[in-house]
Write an enzyme that holds these catalytic residues in place. Structure first.
Site, PDB file in Angstrom:
ATOM      1  N   HIS A  99      62.948  63.980  80.020  1.00 43.90           N
ATOM      2  CA  HIS A  99      62.326  64.283  79.057  1.00 43.90           C
ATOM      3  C   HIS A  99      62.058  63.873  77.809  1.00 43.90           C
ATOM      4  O   HIS A  99      61.318  64.138  77.432  1.00 43.90           O
ATOM      5  CB  HIS A  99      63.255  65.638  78.312  1.00 43.90           C
ATOM      6  N   ARG A 109      46.265  76.146  74.163  1.00 44.63           N
ATOM      7  CA  ARG A 109      46.979  74.708  74.835  1.00 44.63           C
ATOM      8  C   ARG A 109      46.575  73.535  73.487  1.00 44.63           C
ATOM      9  O   ARG A 109      46.380  72.461  74.317  1.00 44.63           O
ATOM     10  CB  ARG A 109      47.004  74.279  76.005  1.00 44.63           C
TER      11      ARG A 109
END
Length: 757
Positions: free
Chosen positions: A699, A16
């Site tokens: 978000h 990641r």
């Protein structure tokens, strides 16, 4: 020789790395050049992996800082006015402000809408179009990456979203007009892009048009031929790629288009191969997506070779091999896995292994099976071992599903009869406030969970630490004045993974990360066998939280359809059967919560629409078992118990009747980015139950003002009776920080109180 290629590779990195780099950049810990260098390292590594696997053509342009559709908007200069773009090259911070509303530089603004990419769990940033929309080449990212790959010696195949798909996925702003009218202004910019790529020495360009797997209106179908006639460029070959489903009535259209090759998804549309071969012109290559790009099971190479042999005989060198779609949807590399046992691991293939499967198939076709006999034998043994494993099938689970009756999926009374009973004990004010479930997962929470998993602290110490966090969350909610509380879910690593770890039939990887959006990565569980619940999963946490307050406490569960759609699902039985098994396990949990005194239970179905088939003709069958599974989960409770559900990013107009059919007492939905547009469906249909339209976009790091929330709620109240409206954020608050969460919730509560008065 058969040509091998890939439609796209995961961007995030095996560890990641992209996620960590982006979040460091957004925090201001690293600068633009530092994050750019991490991007270069990732691209070089992924190109090398694919070439080492033996691919002939390496995709370029599949790497993205946030989303590939947003990349296209940046390339085309389709930047909404509110981002105050200078009109020159779209810089990285303008790009990030479109994606998330904020970047290290530039004024914050409302982020662009985000929604699901077809029927996957990936999210794309929705393009915005206004009357008189202009397009012009405004970003050199693709050309720079092509040059970068060429300098490293790779034979590249640039990847572009097609012009029809790009327009289809966008939405109109500032007036209602036909966005297809923009095609005439869009095609010249696409032509300019293709010319630039040709000048760079590119031989093949992949143009993705996945909307060919949809039910398209006649005007859109007709637009394909004229668009691709104008996109012809001598000396540059175009591979038109469709995926995620069969072409059906678009098959002959796709075959006739003036392109040099066609890619089809042979996993989801393999039944069309014979018909397609009869229509494909003799000059075109056919790329067969023979390896599943959306699931992690090892390919049955023997079966695939049988299917490919006849195609190879007919097409010869015009046969190309590839995954069914971009490998964006699977983890990077199985080789680094240390959590999976050897048996289950032998059944799997991640992105790196899938590219190797492609080249194994090519070698077997071109050079003979004996040249890769060992690999074919290994695959054959793994497939056979999985089919016969006693870990997969459990007669008790199958016997229980066989006893499911229609009555198990019905509440004992209608909503109109249940609602007064629920209101009588809840005694909530108008516009009751609540949250969706999770609260910020701090570094300390994650460290405690990691310490417990790795045996550094005892279970009693871990439980005490989680109870301390629950007490803090309850205290903060009471101080903020919220009406219905949650325990905050500190013990949950992920809304699906947490439950999967407590159910039989699930397995979990350590590094099986997949991008959901931007820097957000998820690690989908692997459903390999029959599913059952050994013991209660949430009851102790919920009852502890309820003991701390006199206010109602919600029990929080992830619904069966979302558990299914956000997992890598076994492919040896119908998805509907697996979903029913999950529903029965969760039904037991719901009843245990009710018996423990938890009288509000939220069963999240964030992914209900996500699993919807792309063709409307298949919807009825899906909703029959998906809605049925939810109702099996929820319907065993008494009238006084209030069932909530939460749904994400759902265009409700065409599914509203099925949503109503779930018969949840309260549904909470994400509406803030769309400015409450989604609620129109609930008014047009006269949705009968209660609704919580999200008023805070979690978000984005931007905190809405009281005035913005009041405005959104007034819009909602103009469409839905006020007595049936709840006030809540768009989604869970796990990924946000406490200061912004407290500020936003304080404003949300203030807005609700203003509306009450």
């Amino acid at each position: 020789m058969t040509t091998t290629h890939n439609l796209g590779f995961p961007r995030i990195g095996a560890q990641r790395e992209l996620k960590k780099a982006l979040e460091s950049y957004w925090r201001g810990d690293i600068d633009t050049e530092a994050v750019a260098e991490i991007g270069r390292e990732l691209r070089a590594r992924h190109w090398q992996l694919q070439q080492a696997a033996g691919l002939d053509l390496i995709p370029v342009g599949d790497f993205s800082w946030y989303d590939h559709i947003l990349d296209m908007s940046a390339m085309l200069g389709a930047v909404p006015e509110r981002f105050q773009w200078s009109g020159e090259q779209v810089d990285l911070d303008s790009y990030f402000r479109m994606a998330r509303g904020r970047a290290p530089s530039g004024e914050p603004a409302a982020a662009c809408e985000m929604t699901k990419w077809f029927d996957t769990n990936y999210h794309y940033i929705v393009p915005e179009f206004s009357p008189g929309q202009e397009f012009r080449l405004s970003c050199n990212k693709l050309f720079d990456e092509v040059a970068e790959a060429q300098a490293l010696g790779y034979r590249v195949k640039p990847v572009l979203p097609g012009p029809l798909t790009y327009l289809w996925l966008g939405k109109t702003r500032q007036g209602d007009f036909d966005k297809l009218e923009l095609l005439d202004t869009l095609i010249p910019v696409y032509s300019e892009i293709l010319l630039r790529l040709k000048e760079q020495g590119v031989e093949w360009v992949q143009i993705d048009e996945p909307i060919l797997s949809l039910d398209l209106p006649p005007a859109w179908r007709n637009a394909f031929e004229s668009a691709y006639n104008r996109l012809q460029l001598p000396g540059l070959k175009r591979l038109l790629a469709s995926y995620f489903g069969p072409l059906q009535e678009n098959l002959t259209l796709a075959c006739r288009l003036p392109v040099d090759g066609l890619h089809i998804d042979a996993i989801r549309g393999g039944e069309e191969l014979d018909t397609l071969l009869s229509w494909l012109p003799g000059y075109k290559v056919l790329s067969v997506g023979i390896v599943d790009g959306r699931n992690i099971w090892r390919t049955d190479l023997g079966s695939a070779l049988q299917q490919l042999a006849a195609i190879k005989e007919k097409l010869g060198e015009r046969l190309w091999l590839a995954p069914s779609c971009s490998l964006l949807h699977v983890p990077v590399d199985l080789a680094q896995e240390s959590s999976l046992d050897d048996e289950i691991k032998s059944w799997l293939a991640f992105a790196t292994q899938k590219t190797e499967e492609i080249t194994t198939l090519r070698q077997a076709l071109d050079e003979g099976h004996e040249t890769v006999a060992e690999r074919l034998e290994l695959a054959r043994n793994a497939i056979a071992a999985r089919r016969s494993s006693d870990r997969i099938h459990h007669q008790a689970v199958k016997a229980r599903t066989a006893t499911v009756s229609e009555a198990m999926g019905r509440r004992s009374s209608s909503y109109q009869e249940r609602s007064p009973k629920q209101r009588a004990w809840l005694k909530l004010p108008l516009f009751p406030t609540t949250t969706i479930g999770s609260f910020p997962q701090t570094a300390e929470i994650r460290q405690a969970r990691q310490d417990f998993r790795q045996g550094r602290i005892y279970e009693a110490d871990y439980c005490q630490r989680m109870q301390e966090e629950i007490a803090l969350v309850v205290e903060k909610q009471e101080a903020l004045g919220l009406d219905v509380l949650v325990h905050g879910e500190p013990e949950r690593n992920d809304m699906v993974e947490y439950f999967g770890e407590l159910l039989d039939g699930f397995a979990f990887s350590r590094y099986g990360w997949v991008q959901s959006y931007g820097s957000r990565c998820v690690k989908p569980p692997i459903i390999y066998g029959d599913i059952s619940r050994p013991e209660p999963m949430t009851v102790d946490w919920a009852t502890y939280a309820q003991s701390l307050t006199d206010k109602p406490m919600k029990g929080m569960l992830t619904g069966p359809v979302t558990m299914l759609n956000w997992s890598f699902v076994r492919d040896d039985q119908p998805r509907s059967e697996t979903c029913l098994q999950i529903a029965l396990a969760l039904r037991d949990e719901v009843l245990d919560l009710e018996r423990a005194g938890i009288r509000i239970i939220q069963i999240d179905e964030a992914a209900m629409r996500e699993g919807l088939p792309l063709r409307k003709g298949d919807w009825a069958a899906y909703f029959e078992w998906a809605v049925g599974a939810f109702r099996i989960t929820a319907s065993g409770v008494a009238d006084e118990t209030q069932i909530h559900t939460h749904m994400c990013y759902s265009e409700f107009n065409d599914i509203i009747e099925s949503v109503a059919g779930m018969d949840a007492d309260v549904i909470t939905i994400e509406t803030s980015r769309s400015d409450m547009e989604l609620l129109q469906a609930f008014e047009d249909f006269e949705y009968p139950n209660e609704i919580g339209p999200g008023v805070y976009d979690i978000h984005s790091p931007n905190v809405p003002s009281v005035e913005q929330i009041v405005s959104l709620l007034r819009k909602a109240a103009s469409l839905i009776p006020a007595e049936r409206l709840w006030v809540n954020p768009d989604c869970g608050l796990k990924t946000r920080a406490w200061p912004e969460v407290e500020e936003a919730l304080e404003k949300m509560v203030t807005a609700a109180r203003l509306l009450r008065s």
